[in-house]
Write a protein that holds these residues in place. Structure first.
Motif, PDB file in Angstrom:
ATOM      1  N   ALA A 183     -35.157 -41.626   4.597  1.00 60.69           N
ATOM      2  CA  ALA A 183     -36.440 -40.734   4.108  1.00 60.69           C
ATOM      3  C   ALA A 183     -37.792 -41.462   4.455  1.00 60.69           C
ATOM      4  N   VAL A 184     -37.797 -42.534   4.189  1.00 59.73           N
ATOM      5  CA  VAL A 184     -38.758 -44.114   4.204  1.00 59.73           C
ATOM      6  C   VAL A 184     -39.195 -44.115   5.348  1.00 59.73           C
ATOM      7  N   SER A 185     -37.970 -44.378   6.679  1.00 62.79           N
ATOM      8  CA  SER A 185     -38.240 -44.219   7.969  1.00 62.79           C
ATOM      9  C   SER A 185     -38.260 -43.056   9.041  1.00 62.79           C
ATOM     10  N   ARG A 186     -38.113 -41.928   7.984  1.00 64.04           N
ATOM     11  CA  ARG A 186     -37.956 -40.545   8.662  1.00 64.04           C
ATOM     12  C   ARG A 186     -36.793 -40.699   9.778  1.00 64.04           C
ATOM     13  N   ALA A 187     -36.068 -41.599   9.962  1.00 66.82           N
ATOM     14  CA  ALA A 187     -34.869 -41.925  10.976  1.00 66.82           C
ATOM     15  C   ALA A 187     -34.343 -40.345  10.321  1.00 66.82           C
ATOM     16  N   GLY A 188     -34.475 -39.266  11.215  1.00 64.18           N
ATOM     17  CA  GLY A 188     -32.512 -37.895  10.880  1.00 64.18           C
ATOM     18  C   GLY A 188     -33.051 -37.417  10.355  1.00 64.18           C
ATOM     19  N   VAL A 189     -34.679 -36.929   9.885  1.00 58.30           N
ATOM     20  CA  VAL A 189     -35.246 -36.492   9.108  1.00 58.30           C
ATOM     21  C   VAL A 189     -35.372 -34.749   9.604  1.00 58.30           C
ATOM     22  N   GLN A 190     -35.880 -34.917  10.945  1.00 60.34           N
ATOM     23  CA  GLN A 190     -36.162 -34.134  12.030  1.00 60.34           C
ATOM     24  C   GLN A 190     -34.600 -33.133  12.547  1.00 60.34           C
ATOM     25  N   GLU A 191     -33.731 -34.062  12.183  1.00 66.33           N
ATOM     26  CA  GLU A 191     -32.057 -33.185  13.165  1.00 66.33           C
ATOM     27  C   GLU A 191     -31.603 -32.013  11.420  1.00 66.33           C
ATOM     28  N   LEU A 192     -31.890 -32.768  10.270  1.00 63.04           N
ATOM     29  CA  LEU A 192     -31.732 -32.331   8.724  1.00 63.04           C
ATOM     30  C   LEU A 192     -32.581 -30.678   8.944  1.00 63.04           C
TER      31      LEU A 192
END
Length: 433
Positions: free
Chosen positions: A315-324
């Protein structure tokens, strides 16, 4: 529990077109009569309910809505065209409140329901309309009226589509803050979130959904321990659960045990929650041990025969968040709409009222040597009067005299040559013989 989604926007009806001063110029009509047409009306700003919309997310990007102005009057007594109305689509359940007066202007509930929020101005009359037996060729035409303008607040009662669940401090508030405009208070201690935080998630392809970061949960919640029942009531109303797990085990707990315990609490409170679609967000993947723990987590899921999508994110670096978020949106579109359970909120307790102004009323006050006339009707008249022609000026003076304003000015001590102000317009007082 309902949440309130809010937006503040500016609306303005279109100004009316000006009337025209024109005269017939025909070969065999030496004394051509007046032939100036009226101006067209300005467009209204109309809100229309569209049941395809669920949130006010569009109003984050566009905050100003102005309708077109009417066309000017034309010669040969032809009207200028009226402007088209501006249609603004809003979701069902939107309440529109005037920002200045706090008056509830409209409560929009039914698909296709429409209400005029800012009325367009009337078109000015052309000189054809001012012909009389005494004055058969008047040089008078009115300016178009200004469209109504106001700031309004839109308030929408929304059910959260997605509920974020998980132990305290697993990163639910951080996730909500990076995917939406919500600004939850975030702290590194348990039970930071005591009431649900609401965020509208704009997936980026024209789709959006409502996500709630729900208060942290502890064992025994189904018995009402801590914030138990409050928390579980919110989860019950969501259509999809995103279960956030601290895959970095930053507090020394086992991520899989955390996941099992919270699911158990959900099931004990309401067995139907066990069947609610769920996505696991494996958070804090930027921590070195997280990858190993994620593999173990997936193995244990397989051992108990569960096929639940697991999305590694930070959540902090936003990695993978868009796919979720894409996955959540796709699942929501496949899930049937849950029936909305209405709850009384302070919105429903507000009185709906209208502000009526008496247009003929006026007050005269003195500011040093300037006499100020205050009256909505007279101010409108000033804006509609075209002071570039002598006839229009004389007509304006006659109307003021008829309304008793000359007498009121004399009674207050106005003398020849003193300044009179109406709105932004100033002129000299002339004592009639």
């Amino acid at each position: 529990m309902m949440f309130i989604d809010k937006a503040k926007i500016y609306v303005k009806g279109g100004d009316g077109g000006d009337g025209l001063v024109a005269f017939r110029r025909e070969k065999y009509v030496p004394e051509g009569g007046p032939a100036g047409g009226d101006g067209g009306h300005g467009g209204d700003v109309i809100f229309r309910v569209d049941e395809g919309l669920r949130t006010l997310v569009d109003f984050r990007y566009q905050k100003h809505f102005k309708a077109q102005r009417g066309e000017k009057g034309r010669n040969k007594s032809r009207h200028g065209a009226n402007a088209d109305d501006m249609i603004v689509r809003v979701p069902p359940g939107t309440i529109v409140v005037d920002d200045d007066t706090q008056e509830v202007i409209a409560d929009l509930t039914r698909h296709g329901q429409e209400v005029v929020i800012a009325k367009g101005g009337r078109g000015g009359r052309g000189n054809t309309r001012f012909a009389t037996a005494n004055n058969t060729a008047p040089s008078i035409a009115e300016n178009g009226e200004e469209g109504q303008e106001r700031w309004v607040i839109l308030e929408l009662k929304v059910m959260a589509d997605v509920g974020l669940v998980g132990f305290p401090s697993v990163g639910k508030s951080t996730l909500l803050s990076v995917v939406s405009g919500a600004q939850p208070k975030i702290g590194a201690y348990h039970f930071t979130t005591l009431t649900p935080n609401l965020g509208v998630v704009d997936v980026g392809d024209g789709r959006s959904f409502v996500m709630a970061d729900l208060p942290g949960l502890i064992e025994g919640a189904h018995e009402g321990v801590g914030l138990g029942h409050e928390f579980l009531r919110h989860v019950e109303r969501t259509r999809l659960i995103i279960h956030v797990v601290d895959m970095g085990a930053t507090e020394g707990r086992d991520p899989f045990d955390d996941w099992v315990k919270i699911n158990e609490e959900l099931k004990l409170y309401n067995a139907k929650l066990e069947e609610r679609p769920q996505i696991i967000a494996a958070n804090k993947m930027d921590i070195p041990e997280a990858q190993k723990l994620l593999e173990q987590f997936k193995e244990r899921l397989t051992e108990i025969g569960l096929d639940i999508p697991v999305y590694p994110i930070s959540a902090v670096s936003r990695a993978g968040v868009q796919e979720l978020m894409y996955k959540a949106m796709d699942l929501l579109e496949a899930i049937p709409e849950a029936p909305v359970v209405e709850e009384v909120t302070e919105l429903e307790e507000r009185k709906v009222y209208r502000l009526e102004t008496e247009e003929d009323e006026f007050t005269v006050r003195r500011d040093n040597d300037v006499f100020i006339i205050e009256s909505p009707g007279i101010e409108k008249l000033v804006k509609r009067t075209n002071f570039s022609t002598h006839e229009s000026v004389m007509r304006f003076a006659r109307i003021l005299r008829k309304k008793g304003i000359d007498k009121a000015l004399r009674d207050r001590g106005a003398k020849d040559g003193q300044t009179i102000r109406i709105g932004d317009f100033e002129f000299e007082f002339v004592e009639q013989e």
